[in-house]
Design an enzyme around this catalytic site. Structure first.
Site, PDB file in Angstrom:
ATOM      1  N   TYR A 160      10.591  20.117 -13.419  1.00 21.91           N
ATOM      2  CA  TYR A 160       9.730  19.030 -13.900  1.00 21.91           C
ATOM      3  C   TYR A 160       8.278  19.242 -13.472  1.00 21.91           C
ATOM      4  CZ  TYR A 160      13.414  16.523 -16.163  1.00 21.91           C
ATOM      5  OH  TYR A 160      14.402  16.195 -17.050  1.00 21.91           O
TER       6      TYR A 160
ATOM      7  N   HIS B  21      13.261   8.419 -24.062  1.00 19.63           N
ATOM      8  CA  HIS B  21      13.814   9.276 -23.001  1.00 19.63           C
ATOM      9  C   HIS B  21      12.921   9.293 -21.761  1.00 19.63           C
ATOM     10  CE1 HIS B  21      16.538  11.667 -26.017  1.00 19.63           C
ATOM     11  NE2 HIS B  21      17.010  10.472 -25.742  1.00 19.63           N
TER      12      HIS B  21
ATOM     13  N   CYS C   7       9.732   3.499   1.098  1.00 22.00           N
ATOM     14  CA  CYS C   7      11.008   3.521   1.831  1.00 22.00           C
ATOM     15  C   CYS C   7      11.408   4.920   2.307  1.00 22.00           C
ATOM     16  CB  CYS C   7      12.117   2.898   0.983  1.00 22.00           C
ATOM     17  SG  CYS C   7      12.718   3.963  -0.332  1.00 22.00           S
TER      18      CYS C   7
ATOM     19  N   THR D 286      13.031  17.185 -34.615  1.00 25.87           N
ATOM     20  CA  THR D 286      14.198  16.963 -33.746  1.00 25.87           C
ATOM     21  C   THR D 286      15.419  17.651 -34.340  1.00 25.87           C
ATOM     22  OG1 THR D 286      15.671  15.338 -32.697  1.00 25.87           O
ATOM     23  CG2 THR D 286      14.661  14.656 -34.778  1.00 25.87           C
ATOM     24  N   SER D 287      16.249  18.218 -33.443  1.00 28.85           N
ATOM     25  CA  SER D 287      17.472  18.883 -33.913  1.00 28.85           C
ATOM     26  C   SER D 287      18.510  17.852 -34.331  1.00 28.85           C
ATOM     27  CB  SER D 287      18.034  19.795 -32.811  1.00 28.85           C
ATOM     28  OG  SER D 287      18.317  19.027 -31.658  1.00 28.85           O
TER      29      SER D 287
HETATM   30  C1  BJW Z   1       9.783  21.917 -35.268  1.00 27.38           C
HETATM   31  C2  BJW Z   1       8.685  22.722 -34.947  1.00 27.38           C
HETATM   32  C3  BJW Z   1       7.421  22.363 -35.509  1.00 27.38           C
HETATM   33  C4  BJW Z   1      10.440  23.504 -33.930  1.00 27.38           C
HETATM   34  N1  BJW Z   1       7.332  21.296 -36.314  1.00 27.38           N
HETATM   35  N2  BJW Z   1       9.661  20.876 -36.071  1.00 27.38           N
HETATM   36  C5  BJW Z   1      27.717  10.181 -29.640  1.00 27.38           C
HETATM   37  C6  BJW Z   1      28.344  11.346 -30.013  1.00 27.38           C
HETATM   38  C7  BJW Z   1      28.400  12.443 -29.147  1.00 27.38           C
HETATM   39  C8  BJW Z   1      27.830  12.376 -27.873  1.00 27.38           C
HETATM   40  C9  BJW Z   1      27.203  11.223 -27.505  1.00 27.38           C
HETATM   41  C10 BJW Z   1      27.166  10.150 -28.366  1.00 27.38           C
HETATM   42  N3  BJW Z   1      26.489   9.135 -27.745  1.00 27.38           N
HETATM   43  C11 BJW Z   1      26.086   9.571 -26.531  1.00 27.38           C
HETATM   44  C12 BJW Z   1      26.512  10.841 -26.341  1.00 27.38           C
HETATM   45  C13 BJW Z   1      26.280  11.671 -25.108  1.00 27.38           C
HETATM   46  C14 BJW Z   1      24.911  12.304 -25.032  1.00 27.38           C
HETATM   47  C15 BJW Z   1      24.686  13.209 -26.245  1.00 27.38           C
HETATM   48  O1  BJW Z   1      23.976  12.897 -27.173  1.00 27.38           O
HETATM   49  N4  BJW Z   1      25.289  14.376 -26.248  1.00 27.38           N
HETATM   50  C16 BJW Z   1      25.116  15.321 -27.379  1.00 27.38           C
HETATM   51  C17 BJW Z   1      24.442  16.586 -26.865  1.00 27.38           C
HETATM   52  C18 BJW Z   1      26.430  15.546 -28.030  1.00 27.38           C
HETATM   53  N5  BJW Z   1      23.862  11.300 -24.950  1.00 27.38           N
HETATM   54  C19 BJW Z   1      23.520  10.735 -23.817  1.00 27.38           C
HETATM   55  O2  BJW Z   1      24.089  11.005 -22.770  1.00 27.38           O
HETATM   56  C20 BJW Z   1      22.412   9.704 -23.854  1.00 27.38           C
HETATM   57  N6  BJW Z   1      22.816   8.541 -23.148  1.00 27.38           N
HETATM   58  C21 BJW Z   1      23.706   7.670 -23.636  1.00 27.38           C
HETATM   59  O3  BJW Z   1      24.211   7.800 -24.720  1.00 27.38           O
HETATM   60  O4  BJW Z   1      23.964   6.599 -22.805  1.00 27.38           O
HETATM   61  C22 BJW Z   1      25.139   5.842 -23.059  1.00 27.38           C
HETATM   62  C23 BJW Z   1      26.240   6.533 -22.305  1.00 27.38           C
HETATM   63  C24 BJW Z   1      26.254   6.420 -20.942  1.00 27.38           C
HETATM   64  C25 BJW Z   1      27.269   7.036 -20.236  1.00 27.38           C
HETATM   65  C26 BJW Z   1      28.217   7.824 -20.892  1.00 27.38           C
HETATM   66  C27 BJW Z   1      28.154   7.948 -22.283  1.00 27.38           C
HETATM   67  C28 BJW Z   1      27.145   7.296 -22.990  1.00 27.38           C
HETATM   68  C29 BJW Z   1      21.172  10.219 -23.123  1.00 27.38           C
HETATM   69  C30 BJW Z   1      20.562  11.386 -23.771  1.00 27.38           C
HETATM   70  C31 BJW Z   1      19.384  11.888 -22.927  1.00 27.38           C
HETATM   71  C32 BJW Z   1      18.797  13.186 -23.441  1.00 27.38           C
HETATM   72  N7  BJW Z   1      17.888  13.700 -22.468  1.00 27.38           N
HETATM   73  C33 BJW Z   1      17.071  14.863 -22.776  1.00 27.38           C
HETATM   74  C34 BJW Z   1      16.206  15.189 -21.537  1.00 27.38           C
HETATM   75  C35 BJW Z   1      15.096  14.157 -21.415  1.00 27.38           C
HETATM   76  C36 BJW Z   1      14.216  14.396 -20.242  1.00 27.38           C
HETATM   77  C37 BJW Z   1      13.436  15.681 -20.330  1.00 27.38           C
HETATM   78  O5  BJW Z   1      12.686  15.940 -21.282  1.00 27.38           O
HETATM   79  O6  BJW Z   1      13.578  16.459 -19.388  1.00 27.38           O
HETATM   80  O7  BJW Z   1      16.235  14.599 -23.902  1.00 27.38           O
HETATM   81  S1  BJW Z   1      18.036  16.267 -23.318  1.00 27.38           S
HETATM   82  C38 BJW Z   1      16.887  16.813 -24.556  1.00 27.38           C
HETATM   83  O8  BJW Z   1      17.407  16.650 -25.899  1.00 27.38           O
HETATM   84  C39 BJW Z   1      15.711  15.835 -24.441  1.00 27.38           C
HETATM   85  C40 BJW Z   1      15.320  15.660 -25.872  1.00 27.38           C
HETATM   86  O9  BJW Z   1      14.558  14.474 -26.012  1.00 27.38           O
HETATM   87  C41 BJW Z   1      16.648  15.637 -26.575  1.00 27.38           C
HETATM   88  C42 BJW Z   1      16.570  15.937 -28.052  1.00 27.38           C
HETATM   89  O10 BJW Z   1      16.107  17.217 -28.297  1.00 27.38           O
HETATM   90  P1  BJW Z   1      15.084  17.433 -29.499  1.00 27.38           P
HETATM   91  O11 BJW Z   1      13.867  16.667 -29.227  1.00 27.38           O
HETATM   92  O12 BJW Z   1      15.765  17.199 -30.777  1.00 27.38           O
HETATM   93  O13 BJW Z   1      14.673  18.993 -29.298  1.00 27.38           O
HETATM   94  P2  BJW Z   1      15.428  20.321 -29.800  1.00 27.38           P
HETATM   95  O14 BJW Z   1      14.889  21.436 -28.981  1.00 27.38           O
HETATM   96  O15 BJW Z   1      16.883  20.139 -29.816  1.00 27.38           O
HETATM   97  O16 BJW Z   1      14.987  20.484 -31.316  1.00 27.38           O
HETATM   98  C43 BJW Z   1      13.661  20.833 -31.684  1.00 27.38           C
HETATM   99  C44 BJW Z   1      13.572  20.779 -33.208  1.00 27.38           C
HETATM  100  O17 BJW Z   1      12.213  20.977 -33.572  1.00 27.38           O
HETATM  101  C45 BJW Z   1      14.380  21.853 -33.938  1.00 27.38           C
HETATM  102  O18 BJW Z   1      15.114  21.267 -35.000  1.00 27.38           O
HETATM  103  C46 BJW Z   1      13.311  22.801 -34.496  1.00 27.38           C
HETATM  104  O19 BJW Z   1      13.696  23.392 -35.737  1.00 27.38           O
HETATM  105  C47 BJW Z   1      12.152  21.859 -34.689  1.00 27.38           C
HETATM  106  N8  BJW Z   1      10.803  22.470 -34.629  1.00 27.38           N
HETATM  107  N9  BJW Z   1       9.043  23.759 -34.155  1.00 27.38           N
HETATM  108  C48 BJW Z   1       8.398  20.588 -36.612  1.00 27.38           C
HETATM  109  N10 BJW Z   1       6.258  23.127 -35.260  1.00 27.38           N
HETATM  110 ZN    ZN Z   2      11.484   3.614  -2.319  1.00 27.41          ZN
END
Ligand code: BJW
Ligand code: ZN
Length: 240
Positions: free
Chosen positions: A66, A118, A150, A188-189
């Protein structure tokens, strides 16, 4: 009608616009995506580090990641696509940006209604007293950082896998999405939930959906129109 002109016409006629952004939105500012080839850090898969288990096992390693991202983002600037989204407000649209990104680039570009579902790189939460702290230093002096009140360890103020999204931010996202006439899904993917659920929700509520992404995603099938290309190139053209 060519797709860019069709998209521009839909945008022009939509008062309430919701924009859902992911890591690809920031790619042209120089911020690596998660699932792209540029995403690896010191041979770690970022997705393995974005979990409470990784933080519990090795907080220093996770904080180093981070801290590196904070210094990287601090040296970047919003690109023409971020600026185009901010400009959309000035053209009279009611715009809500729901971002999965933690970099703050939409705010820096001048968008006023940004929901960070997020969390943010610039927030920290105390693991002891739960206090939320804002910190914009690009490089932290000690890792892991400690709470001044703390003495317990601070954690990044972001949402990891298995953690709930901030409830107010999520409620506001649902409300804006239900009311949207147009949803722009950018860089977003579409593989992370519940963020990806906003797309079918918008559709059920009658919104038009435009995806901007160079690649096909699981959300492409839900889009009325897909613009294949980069956000920084296509968004300014869409507003022209
Ligand atoms: C371009 C480009 C250009 C490139 N122009 N485009 C339902 C079904 C299945 C699973 C679940 C579900 N519900 C919940 C889950 C579990 C889980 C989940 O989703 N798992 C899946 C992987 C299957 N979700 C969670 O755990 C979430 N919490 C939750 O649901 O709470 C309730 C719960 C609690 C307890 C138990 C169960 C449920 C929380 C999710 C948190 C995600 N966190 C992260 C890290 C954030 C902090 C950090 O940044 O460090 O978030 S992981 C990471 O993925 C980050 C992103 O925000 C997130 C999404 O990724 P994103 O943004 O889509 O990026 P990429 O790299 O994947 O894609 C980039 C895209 O850009 C590509 O398509 C390229 O083609 C494109 N691109 N250049 C335009 N120039
Ligand atoms: Zn504290």
């Amino acid at each position: 009608m060519p797709s860019l002109s069709q998209a521009a016409a839909w945008l022009a006629s939509s008062e309430r616009v919701v924009v859902l952004t992911g890591a690809g939105m920031s790619a042209e500012s120089g911020v690596p995506t998660f699932r792209g080839l540029d995403g690896l850090w010191r041979n770690y898969n970022p997705l393995d580090l974005a979990t409470p288990a990784a933080f519990a096992a090795n907080p220093t390693l996770v904080w180093e990641w981070y801290d590196w991202r904070r210094s990287l983002v601090a040296a970047t600037r919003p690109h023409a696509g971020h600026l185009a989204l901010a400009q959309l407000e000035l053209l009279g649209h009611q715009v809500t940006v729901i971002t999965q990104n933690v970099d703050g680039l939409h705010h820096r570009a001048g968008s006023h209604h940004v929901i960070e579902i997020h969390g943010s790189l610039w927030r920290m939460i105390c693991t002891g007293c739960q206090q939320l702290q804002l910190n914009r230093q690009p490089r932290l002096r000690t890792l892991p950082p400690l709470c001044a009140d703390c003495g317990k360890m601070l954690r990044p103020g972001v949402v990891w896998f298995g953690e709930n999204l901030p409830p107010l931010a999520w409620e506001a996202s649902l409300e804006a999405t239900r009311e949207a006439a147009l949803l722009l899904v950018i860089g977003t993917s579409g593989t992370v939930y519940p963020a990806a659920d906003l797309v079918p929700l918008a559709r059920q509520n009658g919104a038009r959906i435009i995806e901007i992404n160079p690649d096909d995603t699981p959300l492409s099938a839900l889009a009325d129109l897909t613009l294949r290309g980069a956000a920084g190139d296509l968004l300014p053209k869409l507003l022209q």
